[in-house]
Scaffold this motif. Structure first.
Motif, PDB file in Angstrom:
ATOM      1  N   GLU A  25       0.818  -1.213   0.000  1.00 35.30           N
ATOM      2  CA  GLU A  25       0.000   0.000   0.000  1.00 35.30           C
ATOM      3  C   GLU A  25       0.854   1.266   0.000  1.00 35.30           C
ATOM      4  O   GLU A  25       0.567   2.219  -0.729  1.00 35.30           O
ATOM      5  CB  GLU A  25      -0.939   0.010   1.212  1.00 35.30           C
ATOM      6  N   HIS A  26       1.946   1.267   0.783  1.00 33.51           N
ATOM      7  CA  HIS A  26       2.760   2.485   0.858  1.00 33.51           C
ATOM      8  C   HIS A  26       3.456   2.807  -0.466  1.00 33.51           C
ATOM      9  O   HIS A  26       3.885   3.925  -0.697  1.00 33.51           O
ATOM     10  CB  HIS A  26       3.805   2.358   1.983  1.00 33.51           C
ATOM     11  N   GLU A  27       3.561   1.800  -1.354  1.00 27.66           N
ATOM     12  CA  GLU A  27       4.209   2.024  -2.644  1.00 27.66           C
ATOM     13  C   GLU A  27       3.286   2.716  -3.638  1.00 27.66           C
ATOM     14  O   GLU A  27       3.755   3.345  -4.581  1.00 27.66           O
ATOM     15  CB  GLU A  27       4.669   0.692  -3.244  1.00 27.66           C
ATOM     16  N   VAL A  28       1.977   2.571  -3.462  1.00 29.37           N
ATOM     17  CA  VAL A  28       1.050   3.093  -4.463  1.00 29.37           C
ATOM     18  C   VAL A  28       0.222   4.278  -3.986  1.00 29.37           C
ATOM     19  O   VAL A  28      -0.338   5.015  -4.822  1.00 29.37           O
ATOM     20  CB  VAL A  28       0.090   1.981  -4.960  1.00 29.37           C
ATOM     21  N   VAL A  29       0.100   4.488  -2.681  1.00 29.02           N
ATOM     22  CA  VAL A  29      -0.672   5.641  -2.195  1.00 29.02           C
ATOM     23  C   VAL A  29      -0.022   6.928  -2.703  1.00 29.02           C
ATOM     24  O   VAL A  29       1.182   7.135  -2.570  1.00 29.02           O
ATOM     25  CB  VAL A  29      -0.751   5.645  -0.654  1.00 29.02           C
ATOM     26  N   GLY A  30      -0.836   7.758  -3.320  1.00 22.16           N
ATOM     27  CA  GLY A  30      -0.337   8.988  -3.927  1.00 22.16           C
ATOM     28  C   GLY A  30       0.025   8.840  -5.381  1.00 22.16           C
ATOM     29  O   GLY A  30       0.248   9.844  -6.079  1.00 22.16           O
ATOM     30  N   GLU A  31       0.086   7.591  -5.895  1.00 24.24           N
ATOM     31  CA  GLU A  31       0.384   7.348  -7.307  1.00 24.24           C
ATOM     32  C   GLU A  31      -0.902   7.364  -8.122  1.00 24.24           C
ATOM     33  O   GLU A  31      -1.995   7.134  -7.604  1.00 24.24           O
ATOM     34  CB  GLU A  31       1.077   5.992  -7.484  1.00 24.24           C
TER      35      GLU A  31
END
Length: 355
Positions: A25-31
């Protein structure tokens, strides 16, 4: 479940989504959510959102559809997508509920096996009926031809005018019976092929997306890279939706099978306008290609390149496409395998659609 804001940026990514797509999740939040999409949806997603904000027209929201998604490793897989809309303190948000259709592979494969067995039985039954009808109908003219020719053979060598006249009469009768046999075959062929296609104006991109997603069920583990590039100015076609999707399913599945042992597995589906009244489609693969001797007779009935194949698939594809007012052919693919091309009738003149 994936939640995005009105700019398409990911706000929330569930644990099930992490397992499905291979991202934390932390890799894609904001993407941008387009990272989860294959082409051409990836490039067009921002345009979809912008159009919705300006027009309020709902094409997917609250409706749902079958489409494809892209994992972290670049592989694509079929999904069922439903999108809901809500408003929060921070503004408008969209929630995507995604179901991975490959989870049903075992059930789908078993159903396909059962359907295949049933289809095989139906084909054998239909072919047996057709063979019996042909044998019955053709027996009389063929027997007559044989009798006339045998009689003429026995009289060859005679020189008297009366006998020569009998030989000519026998040959004339044999010729007439051969014409009759040809008419019988033609009549049966027309009987098999008759039936008008229910043509309606359809979105080609929707047809391709649904057919591609269904064709990829069970193929996710093969690591096939799929590229879809469709001409938006040539999207509206006048076709029988079910029949054209059957052609696409057949061609895509054939391409997948052709790439089974290929070191590189690439599938390209493209469309473009051809003149003012036609749309040109191509399904190309990076498989081993076709033997030149087979390529010349590829669309003939009962010619198969598969072990145990009936050799009817491409013949049926040709019948369907010609019934839609188009044509179908095969050429070497720019990817190294085979490219199947076919044309469809555009619902409106392409130039007018661009204005």
């Amino acid at each position: 479940m994936v939640v995005i804001d009105n700019r398409g940026l990911i706000l929330s990514f569930s644990s099930a989504a992490e397992a499905m797509f291979g991202y934390a999740e932390h890799e894609v939040v904001g993407e941008d959510v387009s990272i989860l999409m294959p082409s051409p949806d990836r490039e067009r997603h921002d345009g979809y959102l912008e159009r919705y904000h300006h027009t309020g027209e709902r094409r997917i929201i609250g409706i749902g559809r079958v489409t494809t998604a892209r994992r972290r490793d670049g592989s694509t897989f079929p999904i069922e997508l439903s999108i809901g809309e809500a408003r929060s303190e921070d503004g408008q948000i969209f929630t995507g509920f995604i179901r991975d259709l490959t989870e049903r592979q075992k059930t789908e494969r078993r159903l396909q096996d059962l359907q295949g067995e049933l289809t095989h039985v139906s084909r054998v039954s239909a072919m047996g009926t057709l063979a019996a009808a042909l044998a019955h109908e053709l027996n009389q003219p063929l027997t007559a031809i044989a009798n006339y020719m045998e009689g003429a053979r026995d009289l060859v060598g005679a020189t008297d005018p009366e006998t020569i006249a009998m030989i000519r009469e026998a040959l004339d009768e044999a010729a007439q019976q051969s014409v009759r046999a040809g008419q019988i075959v033609r009549r049966l062929r027309e009987f098999i092929a008759r039936g008008e296609a229910e043509k309606r104006i359809e979105s080609l991109s929707k047809l391709v997306t649904e057919a591609n997603a269904l064709a990829l069920v069970g193929a996710g583990e093969q690591g096939i890279e799929v590229t879809v590039s469709l001409d938006p100015s040539a999207d509206q076609v006048l076709v029988d939706r079910i029949q054209v999707q059957q052609v696409l399913l057949n061609l895509i599945r054939n391409a997948i099978e052709a790439m089974h042992d290929a070191p590189v597995r690439r599938l390209e589906i493209t469309s473009r306008a051809e003149g003012e009244s036609l749309v040109h489609m191509m399904v190309a693969d990076s498989g081993g290609g076709l033997d030149p001797d087979v390529a010349a007779r590829l669309f003939e009935p009962f010619l198969s390149t598969k072990d145990g194949g009936m050799g009817l698939g491409l013949s049926i594809c040709r019948t369907i496409i010609e019934a839609q007012g188009g044509r179908i052919w095969a050429e070497p693919s720019p990817l190294g395998g085979t490219a199947f091309h076919f044309t469809l009738i555009a619902s409106t003149p392409v130039e007018a659609a661009n204005d």
